[in-house]
Design an enzyme around this catalytic site. Structure first.
Site, PDB file in Angstrom:
ATOM      1  N   LYS A  36      43.472 -18.552  18.052  1.00  0.00           N
ATOM      2  CA  LYS A  36      44.741 -17.553  17.322  1.00  0.00           C
ATOM      3  C   LYS A  36      44.581 -17.591  15.997  1.00  0.00           C
ATOM      4  O   LYS A  36      43.244 -18.378  15.140  1.00  0.00           O
ATOM      5  CB  LYS A  36      45.661 -18.760  17.546  1.00  0.00           C
ATOM      6  CG  LYS A  36      45.970 -19.135  18.903  1.00  0.00           C
ATOM      7  CD  LYS A  36      47.174 -17.368  19.815  1.00  0.00           C
ATOM      8  CE  LYS A  36      47.635 -17.958  20.688  1.00  0.00           C
ATOM      9  NZ  LYS A  36      47.033 -18.598  22.140  1.00  0.00           N
TER      10      LYS A  36
HETATM   11  C1  LIG Z   1      47.746 -19.141  23.443  1.00  0.00           C
HETATM   12  C2  LIG Z   1      49.109 -19.104  23.445  1.00  0.00           C
HETATM   13  C3  LIG Z   1      49.613 -19.893  24.216  1.00  0.00           C
HETATM   14  C4  LIG Z   1      49.676 -21.312  24.649  1.00  0.00           C
HETATM   15  O1  LIG Z   1      48.365 -22.282  23.366  1.00  0.00           O
HETATM   16  P1  LIG Z   1      48.081 -22.877  23.765  1.00  0.00           P
HETATM   17  O2  LIG Z   1      48.141 -24.112  21.948  1.00  0.00           O
HETATM   18  O3  LIG Z   1      46.992 -22.823  23.637  1.00  0.00           O
HETATM   19  O4  LIG Z   1      48.708 -23.583  24.212  1.00  0.00           O
HETATM   20  C5  LIG Z   1      51.396 -19.601  25.009  1.00  0.00           C
HETATM   21  N1  LIG Z   1      51.773 -18.474  24.505  1.00  0.00           N
HETATM   22  C6  LIG Z   1      50.741 -17.611  24.363  1.00  0.00           C
HETATM   23  C7  LIG Z   1      51.511 -15.956  24.426  1.00  0.00           C
HETATM   24  C8  LIG Z   1      49.605 -17.857  24.299  1.00  0.00           C
HETATM   25  O5  LIG Z   1      49.245 -16.460  23.554  1.00  0.00           O
END
Ligand SMILES: *Cc1c(COP(=O)(O)O)cnc(C)c1O
Length: 383
Positions: free
Chosen positions: A184
């Site tokens: 991210k």
């Molecule tokens: C990455 C992601 C998540 C989950 O995030 P985590 O921190 O791994 O739980 C949820 N929604 C979207 C759209 C994502 O891309």
């Protein structure tokens, strides 16, 4: 397959990140304490919200918010099939029902008119997802929510740093969940946070994050009683470690520069690809600031001589990594087993998916590398 020279994503870590984590390791205190508290305060300032709960994922942040609102069986949450499975999984884990509605053709974000049509007496929450960091139409969504007395929880996994009409995502709805997963825009390895202005929500989420445990009631009366705690309800185990939080604090100091670099990359893609007849480039609204978590192009499969899957394969053969965001939820086995949706139910999302390719996007991607990706695309699309 060719050696991957330009990956889809590269984690942006530097010596200050390493030093921050090392400092925590040397301090001897590894789990939730001062670093987590400091990260929460810094994220609250960054997102312009009163309360932030740092937890171990965005999935946990969304699950905890829904649990804290007592979402349960017989209740519905409106979201879209154009997302990662976490968004709907958490609804199911609460025993509630995800109601999927279609997205907008332009940016794959939830269509407010489709939300309005899907509301029933059982609807409790609207769960919009800011795909790639481009914000949903939050004014329309908040208006619908107010009129129908619904809660709004944003899946802001892509949207740390997004400004909605100048306001940071986090401060716009009832609550927003950010992800600090490794790929991210900023990372803690695994991690996430819930931002809200609602003190009660934040306090309940804090209790649910650690088994439903409270120490406060005892400490007040018992000076030496730090061993005492009380389980006030059945909670979960979703806390963030200080190790992860230290990395997050270090990353947060560079988040604005990450976004500047991502914007540079996006602008170069736009310039290089704007005349490519076989592609649709990402739509964005100039009223907002988009942090470019993803650069999502679409192949015009109907007219292009080369189809999406082939484009991905040929890019891979040239050592260029890509990804696809997202396989619509209702295509997956677990969703099909629910027996509620079939292919064709969400034509806009389905068409968006058929053409979508997410190009390499990270702060360290050089102008030369962007040019190489674009040159490869032009070549592949004009065989
Ligand atoms: C990455 C992601 C998540 C989950 O995030 P985590 O921190 O791994 O739980 C949820 N929604 C979207 C759209 C994502 O891309």
């Amino acid at each position: 397959m060719a050696e991957q020279r330009i990956p889809f994503v590269k984690v942006e870590l530097d010596d200050t990140d390493v030093a921050a984590v090392e400092g925590v390791l040397r301090s001897g205190w590894l789990t939730t304490a001062g670093q987590v508290k400091a990260l929460e305060d810094e994220l609250a300032a960054y997102t312009g919200t009163k309360f932030v709960n740092a937890v171990n994922s965005a999935t946990a942040a969304m699950h905890l918010a829904l649990a804290a609102w007592d979402l349960g069986p017989g209740e519905e949450v409106i979201t879209t099939p154009y997302t990662f499975t976490a968004t709907a999984n958490v609804v199911i884990h609460c025993g509630a029902t995800p109601v999927l509605v279609d997205v907008r053709e332009t940016d794959a974000n939830i269509d407010p008119e489709a939300i309005e049509r899907a509301i029933t007496p059982r609807t409790k929450v609207i769960l919009p997802v800011h795909i790639g960091g481009e914000p949903c139409d939050m004014d329309a969504i908040m208006d619908i929510a107010r009129r129908h007395r619904l809660k709004v929880l944003e899946d802001a996994a892509h949207a740390i740093g997004t400004l909605y009409r100048g306001r940071p995502i986090g401060s716009v709805s009832d609550a927003a969940a950010f992800s600090f997963y490794a790929n991210k825009t900023m990372t803690t390895g695994e991690g996430g946070a819930l931002a809200t202005d609602d003190e009660q929500l934040s306090a309940r989420v804090r209790r649910l994050t650690l088994h439903g445990m409270s120490r406060d009631a005892w400490n007040r009366y018992d000076a030496g009683g730090s061993w005492r705690y009380d389980i006030q309800e059945f909670g979960f185990k979703d806390n963030l470690t200080d190790i992860a939080a230290a990395l997050g604090r270090s990353q947060l100091t560079r988040l604005e520069s990450f976004i500047e670099q991502r914007t540079r990359v996006a602008q170069r893609y736009f310039v290089n690809l704007r005349d490519e007849e076989h592609l649709i480039l990402p739509a964005f609204n100039e009223e907002h600031r988009q942090p470019w978590h993803l650069f999502m192009i679409r192949v015009r499969n109907e007219t292009s001589p080369v189809q999406r899957d082939d484009v991905i394969r040929q890019l891979a053969e040239r050592g260029i990594g890509t990804s696809v965001h997202f396989i619509p939820l209702h295509y997956h086995t677990a969703y099909q087993k629910l027996g509620r949706w079939q292919q064709g139910d969400f034509p806009v999302a389905e068409r968006f998916f058929e053409g979508e390719i997410s190009l390499p996007m990270y702060p360290g991607l050089s102008d030369g590398e962007v040019d190489e990706v674009c040159a490869a695309l032009h070549e592949i699309l004009h065989p």
